[in-house]
Design a protein around this motif. Sequence first.
Motif, PDB file in Angstrom:
ATOM      1  N   THR A 119      49.313  -0.202  38.161  1.00 59.82           N
ATOM      2  CA  THR A 119      48.086   0.153  37.318  1.00 59.82           C
ATOM      3  C   THR A 119      48.740  -2.321  37.084  1.00 59.82           C
ATOM      4  OG1 THR A 119      49.603   1.896  35.698  1.00 59.82           O
ATOM      5  CG2 THR A 119      47.707   0.314  34.502  1.00 59.82           C
ATOM      6  N   LEU A 120      47.155  -2.211  36.804  1.00 56.27           N
ATOM      7  CA  LEU A 120      46.864  -3.805  36.718  1.00 56.27           C
ATOM      8  C   LEU A 120      46.865  -4.537  34.766  1.00 56.27           C
ATOM      9  CD1 LEU A 120      46.186  -6.413  38.086  1.00 56.27           C
ATOM     10  CD2 LEU A 120      43.928  -6.350  37.503  1.00 56.27           C
ATOM     11  N   VAL A 121      48.439  -5.198  35.144  1.00 57.53           N
ATOM     12  CA  VAL A 121      48.191  -5.592  33.732  1.00 57.53           C
ATOM     13  C   VAL A 121      48.248  -6.961  33.421  1.00 57.53           C
ATOM     14  CG1 VAL A 121      50.193  -5.916  31.515  1.00 57.53           C
ATOM     15  CG2 VAL A 121      49.936  -3.402  33.771  1.00 57.53           C
ATOM     16  N   GLU A 122      47.057  -7.495  33.092  1.00 54.21           N
ATOM     17  CA  GLU A 122      47.080  -9.411  32.879  1.00 54.21           C
ATOM     18  C   GLU A 122      47.402  -9.526  31.456  1.00 54.21           C
ATOM     19  OE1 GLU A 122      43.447 -11.099  34.918  1.00 54.21           O
ATOM     20  OE2 GLU A 122      42.572  -8.928  34.774  1.00 54.21           O
ATOM     21  N   GLU A 123      48.902 -10.111  31.034  1.00 54.87           N
ATOM     22  CA  GLU A 123      49.695 -10.715  29.936  1.00 54.87           C
ATOM     23  C   GLU A 123      50.640 -10.559  30.169  1.00 54.87           C
ATOM     24  OE1 GLU A 123      51.056  -6.529  27.870  1.00 54.87           O
ATOM     25  OE2 GLU A 123      48.702  -6.148  27.534  1.00 54.87           O
ATOM     26  N   GLY A 124      50.690 -11.910  29.500  1.00 58.15           N
ATOM     27  CA  GLY A 124      52.432 -12.566  29.624  1.00 58.15           C
ATOM     28  C   GLY A 124      51.450 -14.184  30.729  1.00 58.15           C
ATOM     29  N   ARG A 125      52.064 -14.388  31.257  1.00 57.51           N
ATOM     30  CA  ARG A 125      51.879 -15.322  32.277  1.00 57.51           C
ATOM     31  C   ARG A 125      51.401 -15.952  33.264  1.00 57.51           C
ATOM     32  NH1 ARG A 125      56.790 -20.176  32.341  1.00 57.51           N
ATOM     33  NH2 ARG A 125      57.948 -18.568  33.236  1.00 57.51           N
ATOM     34  N   ARG A 126      51.295 -13.841  33.635  1.00 54.82           N
ATOM     35  CA  ARG A 126      50.463 -13.814  35.525  1.00 54.82           C
ATOM     36  C   ARG A 126      50.270 -12.388  35.255  1.00 54.82           C
ATOM     37  NH1 ARG A 126      53.560 -14.277  41.266  1.00 54.82           N
ATOM     38  NH2 ARG A 126      55.847 -12.569  40.349  1.00 54.82           N
ATOM     39  N   ALA A 127      49.612 -11.937  36.148  1.00 52.87           N
ATOM     40  CA  ALA A 127      48.660 -10.299  36.035  1.00 52.87           C
ATOM     41  C   ALA A 127      50.166 -10.008  36.577  1.00 52.87           C
ATOM     42  CB  ALA A 127      47.358 -10.209  36.558  1.00 52.87           C
ATOM     43  N   GLN A 128      49.840  -7.980  36.544  1.00 55.39           N
ATOM     44  CA  GLN A 128      51.336  -7.880  37.622  1.00 55.39           C
ATOM     45  C   GLN A 128      50.733  -6.141  37.303  1.00 55.39           C
ATOM     46  OE1 GLN A 128      54.486  -8.147  38.152  1.00 55.39           O
ATOM     47  NE2 GLN A 128      54.798 -10.167  37.554  1.00 55.39           N
ATOM     48  N   LEU A 129      50.708  -5.571  38.743  1.00 52.91           N
ATOM     49  CA  LEU A 129      51.287  -4.823  39.509  1.00 52.91           C
ATOM     50  C   LEU A 129      52.325  -3.614  38.946  1.00 52.91           C
ATOM     51  CD1 LEU A 129      49.173  -3.895  42.641  1.00 52.91           C
ATOM     52  CD2 LEU A 129      48.628  -3.408  40.532  1.00 52.91           C
ATOM     53  N   GLN A 130      51.871  -2.593  37.944  1.00 55.96           N
ATOM     54  CA  GLN A 130      53.119  -1.432  37.378  1.00 55.96           C
ATOM     55  C   GLN A 130      53.353  -0.595  37.658  1.00 55.96           C
ATOM     56  OE1 GLN A 130      53.699  -2.868  33.027  1.00 55.96           O
ATOM     57  NE2 GLN A 130      53.537  -4.808  33.303  1.00 55.96           N
ATOM     58  N   ASN A 131      53.879   0.024  37.667  1.00 52.76           N
ATOM     59  CA  ASN A 131      54.799   1.287  37.861  1.00 52.76           C
ATOM     60  C   ASN A 131      53.825   1.647  39.426  1.00 52.76           C
ATOM     61  OD1 ASN A 131      55.306   2.102  35.454  1.00 52.76           O
ATOM     62  ND2 ASN A 131      53.120   2.163  34.842  1.00 52.76           N
ATOM     63  N   LEU A 132      53.938   0.961  40.639  1.00 47.44           N
ATOM     64  CA  LEU A 132      53.907   1.192  41.630  1.00 47.44           C
ATOM     65  C   LEU A 132      54.588   2.457  42.547  1.00 47.44           C
ATOM     66  CD1 LEU A 132      52.217  -0.805  43.824  1.00 47.44           C
ATOM     67  CD2 LEU A 132      54.129  -1.480  45.221  1.00 47.44           C
ATOM     68  N   GLN A 133      53.613   3.092  42.910  1.00 51.57           N
ATOM     69  CA  GLN A 133      53.914   4.763  43.183  1.00 51.57           C
ATOM     70  C   GLN A 133      52.887   4.516  44.615  1.00 51.57           C
ATOM     71  OE1 GLN A 133      52.162   7.967  41.491  1.00 51.57           O
ATOM     72  NE2 GLN A 133      53.795   9.216  42.297  1.00 51.57           N
ATOM     73  N   VAL A 134      54.187   5.240  45.889  1.00 46.24           N
ATOM     74  CA  VAL A 134      53.566   5.028  47.204  1.00 46.24           C
ATOM     75  C   VAL A 134      53.135   6.957  47.115  1.00 46.24           C
ATOM     76  CG1 VAL A 134      54.088   5.397  49.642  1.00 46.24           C
ATOM     77  CG2 VAL A 134      55.135   3.586  47.963  1.00 46.24           C
ATOM     78  N   ILE A 135      51.637   6.815  47.322  1.00 45.50           N
ATOM     79  CA  ILE A 135      50.701   8.389  47.636  1.00 45.50           C
ATOM     80  C   ILE A 135      50.661   8.805  48.289  1.00 45.50           C
ATOM     81  CG2 ILE A 135      50.013   7.685  45.005  1.00 45.50           C
ATOM     82  CD1 ILE A 135      47.117   7.684  46.310  1.00 45.50           C
ATOM     83  N   TRP A 136      50.881   7.748  49.396  1.00 42.75           N
ATOM     84  CA  TRP A 136      50.629   8.650  51.530  1.00 42.75           C
ATOM     85  C   TRP A 136      50.842   7.619  52.510  1.00 42.75           C
ATOM     86  CZ3 TRP A 136      48.254   6.154  55.332  1.00 42.75           C
ATOM     87  CH2 TRP A 136      48.363   6.723  56.477  1.00 42.75           C
ATOM     88  N   ARG A 137      51.678   8.118  52.922  1.00 40.73           N
ATOM     89  CA  ARG A 137      52.219   7.563  54.512  1.00 40.73           C
ATOM     90  C   ARG A 137      51.770   8.156  55.513  1.00 40.73           C
ATOM     91  NH1 ARG A 137      57.250   7.500  50.848  1.00 40.73           N
ATOM     92  NH2 ARG A 137      57.561   4.962  50.388  1.00 40.73           N
ATOM     93  N   GLN A 138      51.548   7.381  56.138  1.00 42.77           N
ATOM     94  CA  GLN A 138      51.197   7.850  57.990  1.00 42.77           C
ATOM     95  C   GLN A 138      52.353   8.124  58.680  1.00 42.77           C
ATOM     96  OE1 GLN A 138      50.453   4.392  60.692  1.00 42.77           O
ATOM     97  NE2 GLN A 138      48.377   5.302  60.715  1.00 42.77           N
ATOM     98  N   TYR A 139      52.283   9.338  58.978  1.00 42.89           N
ATOM     99  CA  TYR A 139      53.505  10.436  59.681  1.00 42.89           C
ATOM    100  C   TYR A 139      53.300  11.012  61.488  1.00 42.89           C
ATOM    101  CZ  TYR A 139      56.968  14.082  60.695  1.00 42.89           C
ATOM    102  OH  TYR A 139      58.146  14.790  60.967  1.00 42.89           O
TER     103      TYR A 139
END
Length: 379
Positions: A119-139
């Motif tokens: 989730t892109l959150v633009e609060e505070g001093r710089r933007a952050q990607l929060q709750n990063l979750q891997v949803i696919w991996r090459q196998y």
Amino acid sequence: MSRQLFALFLGLLLTFMASAQDKLPFNTEEITRFDEPWSMAFLPDGRMLVTEKKGRLLIVSQQGEKSLVGGAPDVDYGGQGGLGDVALHPDFANNKLVYLSYAEAGVGGVRGAAVARGTLVEEGRRAQLQNLQVIWRQYPKVLGYGHYGHRILFDNDKYLWISSGDRQKFTPAQDMQSSMGKVLRLYDDGSVPKDNPFVNYRQENPFVDGEAIYQQIWSLGHRNPLGMAFDLNGKLWVIEMGPAGGDELNLIKRAANYGYPEVSNGKHYDGRPIPDHDTEPQFAAPAISWTPVISPADMIVYRGNLFADWRGDALVAGLTSQGIVHIKFDGERATEAARYAMGARIRKVTEGPDGALWVLEDERAQSEGRLLKLTPKRR
């Protein structure tokens, strides 16, 4: 070389470059530069998210102002690997979800492509990607640094499409228990749609086991698919690098097998031949094949009105061809219409909100890759 000869050579070179620019159907404006840029996507307010292979994700204004986004995944940088594609969820305005592809390290020196969302959150001093979750991996993860593919694309029904390269391992492209060398179709959370073509593959092939990778597969037999785009009629086109010769543009159909490495219109780098597509008609043949190669890095279908004559056409970013390849469609057929020499390896072409084209150069020798804005020349 004397100063006089050098000055003469430089003058001739600048004259040639100016002449080449004069022949282009667009004006070119440099906006800013990046360290190994790979992809970009426009935010609703007209700013861009730009990825750099070494792992940086940046927000960039149309005037070239940059700010770093925190929370990007750790990447396995090297060769063709690193931080790759970026895409916004179709409901980004409400959920702020950003999708990233990248090369991910495994145990024992192996690595593979992955897709994560946050989730892109633009609060505070710089933007952050929060709750990063891997949803696919090459196998499976394998040794080597090439052919990740890992372009990501959403369709109008919010399905997530992923192009997965063969990792320079050849045979996995035909292996239904490997996701390498495939085009994949998933839900936005990485789960498998029940109407994918190979969901019941195990019932039909009882000796198959593994991690049910076959359920993700939409098409197979691809080498290094680096561009995906839907045309105005909803058809999916994928462009991929061939071996020594034989770059391909393919119209992607459900459950189709495009033949690699059993067939190709190129040959192995060591000179060994590969049967052409016309020798094995059970495999789907490309709509266009290029020898010499264009080394495609990305593709879009233009939907805007600024370049009015190009609406519905494809524009391909070319690496060794150092330009943009213009393709026209006619139903299920495609033809190359033109090439626009850019004088640099082109990594990414993106359509902006007003229909202008935004172009990322690949890293130049001794310098950074430029972000260019292209607008039509007045007639």
